[in-house]
Design a protein around this motif. Structure first.
Motif, mmCIF file in Angstrom:
data_model
loop_
_atom_site.group_PDB
_atom_site.id
_atom_site.type_symbol
_atom_site.label_atom_id
_atom_site.label_comp_id
_atom_site.label_asym_id
_atom_site.label_seq_id
_atom_site.Cartn_x
_atom_site.Cartn_y
_atom_site.Cartn_z
ATOM 1 N N UNK A 188 0.827 -1.201 0.000
ATOM 2 C CA UNK A 188 0.000 0.000 0.000
ATOM 3 C C UNK A 188 0.862 1.252 0.000
ATOM 4 N N UNK A 189 1.935 1.239 0.799
ATOM 5 C CA UNK A 189 2.833 2.396 0.836
ATOM 6 C C UNK A 189 3.538 2.549 -0.504
ATOM 7 N N UNK A 190 4.001 1.424 -1.066
ATOM 8 C CA UNK A 190 4.680 1.493 -2.354
ATOM 9 C C UNK A 190 3.748 2.093 -3.400
ATOM 10 N N UNK A 191 2.505 1.669 -3.369
ATOM 11 C CA UNK A 191 1.522 2.144 -4.339
ATOM 12 C C UNK A 191 1.325 3.657 -4.233
ATOM 13 N N UNK A 192 1.227 4.152 -2.985
ATOM 14 C CA UNK A 192 0.997 5.592 -2.839
ATOM 15 C C UNK A 192 2.235 6.404 -3.238
ATOM 16 N N UNK A 193 3.423 5.857 -2.943
ATOM 17 C CA UNK A 193 4.642 6.572 -3.351
ATOM 18 C C UNK A 193 4.713 6.657 -4.872
ATOM 19 N N UNK A 194 4.513 5.518 -5.522
ATOM 20 C CA UNK A 194 4.584 5.501 -6.982
ATOM 21 C C UNK A 194 3.508 6.424 -7.553
ATOM 22 N N UNK A 195 2.311 6.324 -6.991
ATOM 23 C CA UNK A 195 1.214 7.173 -7.471
ATOM 24 C C UNK A 195 1.521 8.648 -7.321
ATOM 25 N N UNK A 196 2.051 9.022 -6.147
ATOM 26 C CA UNK A 196 2.377 10.430 -5.899
ATOM 27 C C UNK A 196 3.409 10.927 -6.903
ATOM 28 N N UNK A 197 4.507 10.190 -7.012
ATOM 29 C CA UNK A 197 5.641 10.672 -7.802
ATOM 30 C C UNK A 197 5.384 10.561 -9.303
ATOM 31 N N UNK A 198 4.799 9.442 -9.722
ATOM 32 C CA UNK A 198 4.655 9.210 -11.164
ATOM 33 C C UNK A 198 3.636 10.178 -11.770
ATOM 34 N N UNK A 199 2.535 10.388 -11.095
ATOM 35 C CA UNK A 199 1.542 11.304 -11.658
ATOM 36 C C UNK A 199 2.050 12.735 -11.598
ATOM 37 N N UNK A 200 2.812 13.058 -10.533
ATOM 38 C CA UNK A 200 3.477 14.365 -10.479
ATOM 39 C C UNK A 200 4.385 14.560 -11.697
ATOM 40 N N UNK A 201 5.168 13.525 -11.992
ATOM 41 C CA UNK A 201 6.109 13.605 -13.118
ATOM 42 C C UNK A 201 5.357 13.768 -14.432
ATOM 43 N N UNK A 202 4.287 12.985 -14.594
ATOM 44 C CA UNK A 202 3.516 13.069 -15.836
ATOM 45 C C UNK A 202 2.923 14.466 -16.001
ATOM 46 N N UNK A 203 2.375 15.007 -14.922
ATOM 47 C CA UNK A 203 1.772 16.339 -15.015
ATOM 48 C C UNK A 203 2.820 17.398 -15.302
ATOM 49 N N UNK A 204 3.981 17.291 -14.618
ATOM 50 C CA UNK A 204 5.051 18.255 -14.846
ATOM 51 C C UNK A 204 5.511 18.194 -16.301
ATOM 52 N N UNK A 205 5.607 16.982 -16.843
ATOM 53 C CA UNK A 205 6.078 16.830 -18.227
ATOM 54 C C UNK A 205 5.087 17.475 -19.194
#
Lengths: 236, 236
Positions: A188-205
């Motif tokens: 669950x923690x891994x999922x939230x970390x990946x979700x936080x960072x990956x969607x942040x990266x996609x939006x920033x890009x």
């Protein structure tokens, strides 16, 4: 499996795995002989969590240790574990920044007002508050939209933009958090970390692409003094 | 001013300024005596640009050198200088990531389609394309919204979300780029770096607050097995 097999299964070098064991990031395997231990799927998953925190979350080893401790301690409610993880993901540069000026106070007040206005359940000491306050201080320093200066004509517009971002992200976050699988705590923690960072990266890009597009429209064909000397207009 | 005064004016230690001079990040001052040079406002502004690139943009010294070279060479059109800066701001971890799987190809195709569909003027070799493709591969790996799998029922929904992000950010970017002051080249680059990073940080912070709020709503009061052992429900 032996440590060499754990290394193959995770793609992490044996020396790094031994470092994780020494630092307590990885729980010991079952002792099978002197200097030998057996590792299992729980170790594979843990190594994956640690890699995710380090590589995607860019956490320091000390911060990873704090997250791992919270994951391991089942007395810590999962929501608190998310909070510890989120705090660890706020880059040190944002913590206690600008303490030498009077701006952080007004920036923090603005953040508090935003949180209160939308009834967001965010801990009073959440590091993400510092992150936003720091960004607002930098934004004020740019001299475009100074949200910290209430007499600025653009302050109301800027506040309205922040409000619309909250509304937008609140709707998105509800969908994202609903998708967190109720599996084991580490997953669950891994999922939230990946979700936080990956969607942040996609939006920033996507935003950066939009900026390049806007820059192209404003500057690429401008007859700048330096442009005439720079060769054909197609050069980019 | 002497180097000690430049240090006071910028808050950067003399040893660091000397390092910048050796690496060519800072142009030499006017020689006034053996081992002495005079620095002026152009040096103050340059040091500020370098600090902004390093601290906010998190650029390596080599990447800062590339940006500074583009700023100094007035034959390089300002839009190209922005492009070089934007490329340097894409973290190495995103470049050529996942080259060992077949996913980057479909991720890159998705990015190309997105750019074409919206007619975005983004260079074919812009590093930001790798950044978005890498995020999409990670997103697919999470198993929630796999945009790379056209047979997934959520793929269309995910693509629609990307489209709405492009529209949203394109409107925002037009306003932001319109506000870039036409001052000297270094100031323009500094402005775009700060604008890119600071607004990214602000948006990420607001999204993280929304995630904490959503996590609170889903998990804080859930009667988890571990919750009962964890003390009063107000503990956070």
């Amino acid at each position: 499996m032996r440590i060499a097999a754990l290394s193959r299964a995770t793609g992490v070098p044996v020396a790094t795995l031994k470092y994780y064991l020494r630092e307590g990031l990885l729980h010991p395997g079952a002792a099978t002989a002197v200097n030998q231990a057996a590792y299992d799927d729980s170790h594979v998953r843990r190594v994956r969590l640690v890699r995710t925190l380090v590589e995607l979350g860019r956490l320091s080893i000390a911060d990873v240790a704090a997250v791992v401790a919270a994951v391991e301690d089942e007395d810590v409610p999962i929501h608190d574990t998310f909070g510890i993880t989120q705090d660890a993901m706020v880059h040190d540069v944002h913590r206690g920044a600008h303490a030498d000026t009077s701006e952080p106070e007004s920036a923090h007040r603005l953040v508090d007002e935003l949180v209160a206005r939308h009834g967001l359940q965010v801990r009073p000491d959440a590091a993400v508050r510092d992150m936003l306050a720091d960004a607002l201080v930098h934004l004020a320093g740019m001299g475009v939209i100074d949200l910290l200066d209430h007499s600025s004509p653009l302050a109301a517009q800027g506040t309205a933009l922040l409000d619309s971002l909250v509304v937008w992200f609140r709707d998105m976050a509800a969908v994202e958090i609903a998708s967190v699988p109720e599996t084991d705590r580490a997953a669950m923690v891994e999922y939230t970390v990946v979700g936080t960072v990956v969607i942040e990266t996609a939006m920033a890009a996507i935003r950066r692409m939009a900026l390049e597009d806007a820059s192209h429209r404003r500057f690429a064909d401008a007859p700048a003094r330096t442009r005439a000397r720079s060769g054909p207009a197609t050069r980019r």
